[in-house]
Design an enzyme around this catalytic site. Structure first.
Site, short mmCIF file in Angstrom:
data_model
loop_
_atom_site.label_atom_id
_atom_site.label_comp_id
_atom_site.label_asym_id
_atom_site.label_seq_id
_atom_site.Cartn_x
_atom_site.Cartn_y
_atom_site.Cartn_z
N CYS A 4 -15.44 38.71 20.58
CA CYS A 4 -15.16 38.61 18.78
C CYS A 4 -13.81 37.87 18.70
O CYS A 4 -12.87 38.72 19.10
CB CYS A 4 -15.59 39.88 18.32
SG CYS A 4 -15.09 39.95 16.53
N CYS A 7 -11.69 40.31 16.68
CA CYS A 7 -11.01 41.53 17.67
C CYS A 7 -9.94 41.09 18.61
O CYS A 7 -8.93 41.67 18.61
CB CYS A 7 -11.91 42.03 18.54
SG CYS A 7 -13.30 43.09 17.76
N GLY A 93 -23.64 31.94 4.87
CA GLY A 93 -22.50 31.06 5.30
C GLY A 93 -21.35 31.98 6.32
O GLY A 93 -20.60 31.33 6.79
N THR A 95 -19.76 33.08 9.35
CA THR A 95 -19.46 32.39 10.81
C THR A 95 -18.86 33.19 11.57
O THR A 95 -19.22 33.05 12.84
CB THR A 95 -18.97 31.00 10.65
OG1 THR A 95 -17.47 31.28 10.07
CG2 THR A 95 -19.61 29.93 9.80
N HIS A 98 -17.59 39.43 12.24
CA HIS A 98 -16.70 40.68 12.35
C HIS A 98 -16.26 40.58 10.69
O HIS A 98 -15.87 39.55 10.16
CB HIS A 98 -15.37 40.42 13.16
CG HIS A 98 -14.22 41.50 13.26
ND1 HIS A 98 -13.88 42.15 14.37
CD2 HIS A 98 -13.89 42.17 12.06
CE1 HIS A 98 -13.06 43.27 14.03
NE2 HIS A 98 -12.88 43.19 12.51
N HIS A 100 -15.10 40.56 7.06
CA HIS A 100 -14.01 40.21 6.75
C HIS A 100 -13.80 39.97 5.01
O HIS A 100 -15.25 39.30 4.84
CB HIS A 100 -13.56 39.01 7.34
CG HIS A 100 -14.42 38.11 7.47
ND1 HIS A 100 -15.61 37.87 8.41
CD2 HIS A 100 -14.59 36.68 7.08
CE1 HIS A 100 -16.34 36.63 8.27
NE2 HIS A 100 -15.76 36.03 7.36
P1 5GP Z 1 -17.01 33.04 7.39
O1 5GP Z 1 -17.29 31.74 7.21
O2 5GP Z 1 -17.67 33.99 8.56
O3 5GP Z 1 -17.04 33.86 5.99
O4 5GP Z 1 -15.14 33.19 7.54
C1 5GP Z 1 -14.92 32.98 8.71
C2 5GP Z 1 -13.48 32.47 8.41
O5 5GP Z 1 -12.57 32.47 9.86
C3 5GP Z 1 -13.40 30.96 8.10
O6 5GP Z 1 -12.79 30.62 6.73
C4 5GP Z 1 -12.55 30.37 9.21
O7 5GP Z 1 -11.71 29.09 8.79
C5 5GP Z 1 -11.71 31.66 9.82
N1 5GP Z 1 -11.48 31.45 11.13
C6 5GP Z 1 -12.20 31.14 12.03
N2 5GP Z 1 -11.62 31.24 13.41
C7 5GP Z 1 -10.47 31.55 13.02
C8 5GP Z 1 -9.30 31.86 13.94
O8 5GP Z 1 -9.17 31.62 14.98
N3 5GP Z 1 -8.07 32.12 13.23
C9 5GP Z 1 -7.91 32.15 11.96
N4 5GP Z 1 -6.73 32.07 11.32
N5 5GP Z 1 -9.02 31.86 11.02
C10 5GP Z 1 -10.11 31.62 11.56
ZN ZN Z 2 -14.74 42.02 16.07
#
Ligand code: 5GP
Ligand code: ZN
Length: 113
Positions: A4, A7, A93, A95, A98, A100
């Site tokens: 993850c 994590c 959406g 991605t 974990h 958040h």
């Molecule tokens: P989701 O699309 O799952 O709601 O949001 C995941 C978010 O994590 C995205 O906005 C993406 O830009 C961010 N993200 C993905 N990988 C990383 C990373 O390695 N570091 C940081 N700071 N943000 C990340």
């Molecule tokens: Zn995690």
């Protein structure tokens, strides 16, 4: 969870721009900001998504939202307003699996709901 990304960020194995941390949560700047202010607030424990939370997570979930409120004040966006987003599941959406919460501000957002 070995694989993850979040994590690994919590453990410091992947660098991040931390903005806040306590016993329960970690908050950092999103790597691909969708707004001038784009913070991610995550629990330190691995929970894949909101749907995987249990009544035992009640205090943690409340703490995440109170942390969002506190950070909005500290970042100076509380007065103008901000948006909290949680994507849960692939169709939403999500991605990174974990849990958040996105804290978005500094822009005028189109109204989805
Ligand atoms: P989701 O699309 O799952 O709601 O949001 C995941 C978010 O994590 C995205 O906005 C993406 O830009 C961010 N993200 C993905 N990988 C990383 C990373 O390695 N570091 C940081 N700071 N943000 C990340
Ligand atoms: Zn995690």
């Amino acid at each position: 969870m070995n694989n993850c990304i979040f994590c690994k960020i919590i453990k410091g194995e992947i660098p991040s721009q931390k903005i806040y941390e306590d016993d329960l949560v970690y908050a950092f700047h999103d790597i691909a900001p969708a707004a001038p202010v784009h913070i991610l607030i995550i629990p330190k424990t691995h929970i894949p998504c909101l749907q995987e939370t249990e009544p035992t997570h009640q205090a943690l979930l409340g703490h995440i939202l109170l942390t969002a409120k506190k950070l909005a004040s500290e970042l100076g966006v509380a007065e103008e307003g901000y948006r909290i987003v949680n994507n849960c599941g692939e169709k939403s959406g999500q991605t990174v699996f974990h849990l958040h919460f996105h804290l978005l501000a500094g822009d005028t957002f189109s109204k989805l709901v």
